[in-house]
Each structure stands twice: as C-alpha cells, then as structure tokens.
Enzyme design. Structure first.
Site, PDB file in Angstrom:
ATOM      1  N   GLN A 111      -7.399  47.199  -7.484  1.00 20.33           N
ATOM      2  CA  GLN A 111      -8.435  46.724  -7.749  1.00 20.33           C
ATOM      3  C   GLN A 111      -8.736  47.384  -9.388  1.00 20.33           C
ATOM      4  O   GLN A 111      -9.528  47.639 -10.175  1.00 20.33           O
ATOM      5  CB  GLN A 111     -10.019  46.541  -7.295  1.00 20.33           C
ATOM      6  CG  GLN A 111     -10.762  48.158  -6.885  1.00 20.33           C
ATOM      7  CD  GLN A 111     -11.148  48.288  -6.516  1.00 20.33           C
ATOM      8  OE1 GLN A 111     -11.431  48.075  -4.939  1.00 20.33           O
ATOM      9  NE2 GLN A 111     -13.022  47.755  -6.511  1.00 20.33           N
ATOM     10  N   HIS A 129      -8.261  43.473 -11.053  1.00 18.09           N
ATOM     11  CA  HIS A 129      -9.117  42.907 -11.772  1.00 18.09           C
ATOM     12  C   HIS A 129      -9.133  43.699 -12.979  1.00 18.09           C
ATOM     13  O   HIS A 129      -9.437  43.549 -13.758  1.00 18.09           O
ATOM     14  CB  HIS A 129     -10.127  45.083 -11.999  1.00 18.09           C
ATOM     15  CG  HIS A 129     -11.155  44.317 -10.011  1.00 18.09           C
ATOM     16  ND1 HIS A 129     -12.331  45.157 -10.022  1.00 18.09           N
ATOM     17  CD2 HIS A 129     -10.773  42.978  -9.874  1.00 18.09           C
ATOM     18  CE1 HIS A 129     -12.653  44.095  -8.799  1.00 18.09           C
ATOM     19  NE2 HIS A 129     -12.193  43.318  -8.926  1.00 18.09           N
ATOM     20  N   CYS A 137      -7.280  36.579 -25.593  1.00 19.57           N
ATOM     21  CA  CYS A 137      -8.205  36.281 -26.968  1.00 19.57           C
ATOM     22  C   CYS A 137      -9.308  35.080 -26.669  1.00 19.57           C
ATOM     23  O   CYS A 137      -8.901  34.317 -25.494  1.00 19.57           O
ATOM     24  CB  CYS A 137      -6.958  35.597 -27.190  1.00 19.57           C
ATOM     25  SG  CYS A 137      -7.984  34.091 -29.063  1.00 19.57           S
ATOM     26  N   CYS A 178      -7.382  38.589 -32.299  1.00 17.63           N
ATOM     27  CA  CYS A 178      -5.825  38.287 -32.038  1.00 17.63           C
ATOM     28  C   CYS A 178      -4.768  37.611 -32.612  1.00 17.63           C
ATOM     29  O   CYS A 178      -5.195  38.088 -33.961  1.00 17.63           O
ATOM     30  CB  CYS A 178      -5.587  36.513 -31.586  1.00 17.63           C
ATOM     31  SG  CYS A 178      -4.652  36.509 -30.269  1.00 17.63           S
ATOM     32  N   SER A 222     -12.203  51.952   1.997  1.00 17.70           N
ATOM     33  CA  SER A 222     -12.347  51.587   2.553  1.00 17.70           C
ATOM     34  C   SER A 222     -12.140  50.203   3.009  1.00 17.70           C
ATOM     35  O   SER A 222     -12.051  49.170   1.772  1.00 17.70           O
ATOM     36  CB  SER A 222     -14.394  51.653   3.397  1.00 17.70           C
ATOM     37  OG  SER A 222     -14.317  50.767   3.839  1.00 17.70           O
ATOM     38  N   GLU A 248     -12.735  60.025   4.440  1.00 19.33           N
ATOM     39  CA  GLU A 248     -13.401  60.219   5.934  1.00 19.33           C
ATOM     40  C   GLU A 248     -13.747  58.589   6.358  1.00 19.33           C
ATOM     41  O   GLU A 248     -13.040  57.631   6.002  1.00 19.33           O
ATOM     42  CB  GLU A 248     -14.770  61.093   5.761  1.00 19.33           C
ATOM     43  CG  GLU A 248     -15.664  59.031   4.674  1.00 19.33           C
ATOM     44  CD  GLU A 248     -15.788  60.214   2.778  1.00 19.33           C
ATOM     45  OE1 GLU A 248     -16.077  59.584   2.646  1.00 19.33           O
ATOM     46  OE2 GLU A 248     -15.828  61.486   2.586  1.00 19.33           O
TER      47      GLU A 248
END
Length: 257
Positions: A111, A129, A137, A178, A222, A248
């Site tokens: 991500q 992501h 564009c 663009c 996690s 952890e």
C-alpha cells in the site's frame, strides 16, 4: 497468561515452509517504511500546514484547490527523494533476487506509495495505492512515471509544511500538465485517494498472485488492518501459511500459523 505476550514464533517450522515455497507473496504496509523516516500524515501530529492527509488526499480537495493538493504532494515527493530503503526493503529485494535464481517467485504487494521497494531493487511490485512518482492525466487518463524535481517550475520551493505558510495559489495552467500530444490536461498524483476505489487491473493481478502463492508474509502492517485484512484471510482459508512480521503482536497473530 496473556496470549499476545508470546506469539507462537517457531523459526524452525517457518524455515521449513519457506525452504519449500515456490511462490511467495509479501504484503507490506507503512511499518516497512517507518525506519526510513517517511512521514505518513496519519494519527496525532500528522499535519501538513493545518491539514491532515485525509483532508487533502481526496477528489473533492483536488477539484476545489488543485494548487494546494499539488503543494502537498510536491513536498512529499521532495522529502522522498532524500530517503533511502532500510534493511527491511533491502532484505525483501534480496529475497526476490536469491529465490529467482532458484526459479522461485516473490511478489511484493504494497500500500506504500514511496517507491522504496523499487529503490531497494524489488522487480515484481504491485503498488495498490499507486505512487508519489507517477502522474495521471485528469483529461486523457495517461499514467506516466515522473521523477522531476521540482515537478513543474511553479512548484519550485513551494510546499513548506509549516502552518504559517501562505498558499501558493498557482494557476491551473502552471500546475503539472500532460505531455501527451495536444492534450495539456491537468495532471494529478497517481495515488488512490480517500473515497476512491483501487484500480481493478491491479486487483486482478493481486488476486492471481494470491491464488498461486504457497506462502504469504505480512510485513510492517497488521493482518487485521487494510490492506492485509483484504488479502491474508483468503490465503489462509486455502490452508496456505501466513507469517506476520511486526514489532509487536497484533490481534491477528493468533489467527495465523
């Protein structure tokens, strides 16, 4: 006692599974990049000027004030250009390099938009992501890699995070444009904003990888938190081992081998 204080770490068991695995899927999140000093703009203190990411990283914010949103992303791009992969990124890239010599495959599903996996040498990378160093564009939809610093002349020296900083109020025609023939459309960062859906083509590739993987590693995030929560359980449901690597124990630690 408290189950979470001693997660079931059996390295010998893990090594055995790892040695046999032919298709390893590694799911990574923000935790992998934390050590590289990447600001996440999440949680307390995660402000740029007086805004948190979720107020700037939206289609509505960009429609309303593309100059301000570009200042925010320009700042993040410039910060990232000075950051380096840490031992986690390097170990993951090294793992792919070594295993590929043995005809085994590794895919990294992340991500993170910081491209530190790419900088570390990871070849097979699915960025769900998008990336700080890609533009899209708003007119023709073309996606392009872009490592220019600054991304356009008008943004040079802009984007300071200090709350006292005035908005640069750059006219739209001076924002990144663009370069496809005769388009000149306004570019936006090629990242998934709050309220936007993931790219179906990338998701299809992710699904393919999750269907063939025989070992899944969840690193720096996690398994109960997006994006791993979307992916790890379906791998686990096929009886494929899922191993979580975190600083952890998390609520998911008990659920997976």
């Amino acid at each position: 006692g408290d189950d979470f204080s001693s997660p079931h770490i059996d390295m010998a068991d893990f090594r055995e599974v790892f040695a046999k695995a032919k298709h390893i899927a590694i799911i990574t999140g923000a935790g992998v990049s934390a050590e590289s000093g990447v600001p996440t703009f999440r949680g307390a203190g995660g402000f740029w000027r007086k805004w948190q990411a979720q107020e700037l990283a939206t289609p509505a914010a960009f429609a309303r004030n593309p100059s301000r949103v570009w200042e925010f992303y320009h700042y993040r791009r410039e910060v990232m250009l000075s950051k380096h992969p840490n031992p986690a990124h390097i170990a993951i890239a090294e793992c792919e390099r070594r295993l590929s010599k043995q005809g085994r495959s590794v895919v990294v599903i992340t991500q993170n938009i910081d491209e530190l996996h790419r900088k570390a040498g990871t070849k097979h990378l699915l960025e769900i992501h998008g990336s700080l160093f890609k533009t899209r564009c708003t007119n023709c939809g073309n996606v392009a890699a872009n490592y220019k610093s600054p991304i356009c002349p008008a943004l040079a020296g802009k984007g300071a995070p200090d709350p006292e900083t005035e908005d640069a109020a750059i006219p739209v025609e001076d924002l990144p444009q663009c370069e496809e023939d005769g388009c000149n459309g306004l570019l936006r960062p090629h990242v998934v904003w709050f309220g936007e859906t993931l790219d179906p083509d990338i998701l299809t590739e992710v699904e393919k990888e999750l269907e063939i993987c025989d070992l899944c590693l969840v690193v720096g995030t996690s398994s109960v938190v997006y994006p791993a929560a979307m992916f790890a359980p379906q791998v686990s449901a096929r009886g494929v081992p899922v191993a979580e690597f975190n600083m952890e124990a998390t609520p998911a630690t008990e659920r997976f081998r």
